[in-house]
Design a protein around this motif. Structure first.
Motif, short mmCIF file in Angstrom:
data_model
loop_
_atom_site.label_atom_id
_atom_site.label_comp_id
_atom_site.label_asym_id
_atom_site.label_seq_id
_atom_site.Cartn_x
_atom_site.Cartn_y
_atom_site.Cartn_z
N PHE A 128 11.68 40.88 64.05
CA PHE A 128 10.40 40.47 63.48
C PHE A 128 9.68 41.66 62.84
O PHE A 128 9.17 41.58 61.72
CB PHE A 128 9.50 39.85 64.56
N VAL A 129 9.65 42.78 63.58
CA VAL A 129 8.95 43.96 63.07
C VAL A 129 9.61 44.42 61.77
O VAL A 129 8.94 44.75 60.78
CB VAL A 129 8.96 45.08 64.13
N LEU A 131 11.28 42.59 59.62
CA LEU A 131 10.98 41.64 58.54
C LEU A 131 9.58 41.89 57.98
O LEU A 131 9.39 41.93 56.76
CB LEU A 131 11.08 40.20 59.05
N VAL A 132 8.61 42.06 58.89
CA VAL A 132 7.24 42.29 58.42
C VAL A 132 7.17 43.58 57.64
O VAL A 132 6.52 43.67 56.59
CB VAL A 132 6.26 42.29 59.62
N GLY A 137 6.84 38.95 55.93
CA GLY A 137 6.09 38.42 57.07
C GLY A 137 5.84 36.93 56.92
O GLY A 137 6.23 36.34 55.91
N PRO A 138 5.19 36.32 57.91
CA PRO A 138 4.99 34.86 57.88
C PRO A 138 4.13 34.40 56.70
O PRO A 138 4.19 33.24 56.33
CB PRO A 138 4.29 34.56 59.21
N SER A 139 3.35 35.29 56.08
CA SER A 139 2.50 34.85 54.98
C SER A 139 3.22 34.93 53.63
O SER A 139 2.65 34.54 52.61
CB SER A 139 1.23 35.68 54.95
N ARG A 140 4.46 35.39 53.60
CA ARG A 140 5.15 35.60 52.33
C ARG A 140 5.50 34.26 51.64
O ARG A 140 5.29 34.10 50.45
CB ARG A 140 6.42 36.44 52.55
N LEU A 144 9.25 31.47 55.28
CA LEU A 144 9.04 32.46 56.34
C LEU A 144 8.00 31.99 57.36
O LEU A 144 8.12 32.31 58.55
CB LEU A 144 8.67 33.81 55.73
N SER A 145 6.99 31.24 56.92
CA SER A 145 6.03 30.69 57.90
C SER A 145 6.77 29.80 58.89
O SER A 145 6.58 29.90 60.12
CB SER A 145 4.97 29.85 57.21
N PHE A 148 9.02 31.94 61.23
CA PHE A 148 8.33 32.65 62.30
C PHE A 148 7.78 31.69 63.35
O PHE A 148 7.78 32.00 64.54
CB PHE A 148 7.22 33.54 61.73
#
Lengths: 212, 125
Positions: A128-129, A131-132, A137-140, A144-145, A148
């Motif tokens: 996860f780290v 990817l961010v 990250g989840p907002s991309r 991805l949302s 995650f």
């Protein structure tokens, strides 16, 4: 059942007794508790199915960002899977040991279960780290949302499982292998095995199909 | 004693008391699970299967592995003392199937009927 009925001479009426009530009163507490926990686990799986459906719908919506093929490292995921499978195995052995009052074997098995579960969680967090850090990250993107939420929810379950495991080991040390302790350990092992089943679905849908 | 055991229901996660040496069950389960996982990785990484059939192959392997976990780790079986557990599982599977297939079906239709982005821009002008 049928032999009992035959000796009582009630074979015809006994046939009509609803299954599940048995012929000698309610089922033992251990069976009732485990059955109730099984129903909880099924409801948990239903909650996961909503996130699986979300992921399946959104997995192609990458908003021109990275797709699973660009992001997933299968070697990493393979190690995670093996950790989880072996931790399920050692958890099962621990429950067998406590049923036979072999405490040392129980502690060793549960220590291994904890170590393997923590390794899994560490690998997932580092993924996860990473990817961010790569801007994925989840907002991309919607993909991805969904990724995650689904993988993170499984990770949250594993975290809760590790806390529960630690608590149960402490309780076993403090109270000994009594009935209620062994019931809770049985429920914990059901929880841990169910997380494995969810991981198999997750591995296949998210990683193996996504990385192609 | 044996009558007593067979007249009560079985809890999930509790193996058949007659085969209380269920160490063998867990070991067999782990072996099958590792084999199926290995096969899944192989199918997804190589061209062993006809490429368009790979997702179907992966789904079959995953369902098989979930079955292995249910039988060998959770001890959900087909015995008469297991009926309640299996019925609860069947209902859970029904709901899961409805949620997943229903969502995919509805969203695919919505997606197909969606106006192209250019047409939406046109209307907002």
């Amino acid at each position: 059942m049928s032999a009992q009925a035959a000796t009582a001479g009630l074979a015809g009426e006994e046939e009509a007794t609803p299954r599940g009530q048995g012929s000698d009163g309610p089922a033992p507490v251990r069976i009732v508790v485990a059955y109730g926990f099984w129903i909880f686990l099924l409801s948990d799986i239903i909650m996961f199915s909503a996130l699986f459906a979300t992921y399946a719908v959104l997995s192609g919506q990458t908003a021109r960002g990275p797709s699973g093929h660009d992001l997933f490292e299968l070697r990493h995921v393979g190690i995670e899977t093996v950790c989880l499978l072996f931790s399920s195995y050692t958890c099962g052995l621990g429950v067998l040991a406590i049923e036979r009052r072999r405490l040392t074997f129980f502690y060793v098995s549960f220590a291994l279960t904890f170590a393997l579960g923590a390794t899994f969680l560490g690998l997932e967090l580092s993924e996860f780290v990473g990817l961010v850090a790569r801007g994925a990250g989840p907002s991309r993107s919607a993909f991805l949302s969904a990724f995650f939420s689904l993988v993170g929810l499984h990770g949250a379950h594993v975290t809760a499982g590790l806390l529960w495991l630690g608590f149960m080991v402490a309780q076993t040390a403090a109270r000994g292998p009594r009935d209620f302790v062994r019931r809770r350990l049985l429920c914990f092992s059901l929880f841990w095995h169910a997380l494995d089943i969810i991981w198999v679905a997750l591995l296949t849908l998210v990683y193996l199909m996504g990385a192609r | 004693m044996e009558q007593q055991a067979s007249s009560t229901d079985q809890a999930p996660g509790v193996g058949d008391p007659e085969h209380s040496g269920s160490l063998a069950t867990y070991t067999a389960g782990l072996g099958f699970a590792l084999l199926l996982t290995g096969a899944s990785f192989m199918v997804s990484q190589t061209d062993l299967l006809w490429p368009p059939g790979v997702p179907a192959g992966l789904a079959v392997l995953a369902i098989a592995q979930m079955g292995v976990h249910l039988v060998f780790f959770l001890h959900i079986g087909t015995g008469p003392d297991n009926t309640n557990n299996v019925l609860a599982l069947a209902f859970g599977l029904l709901v899961v199937t409805l949620i997943v297939s229903g969502s995919l079906w509805i969203m695919a239709h919505l997606n197909a009927n969606m106006m192209p982005a250019s047409a939406v821009m046109e209307m907002q002008r």
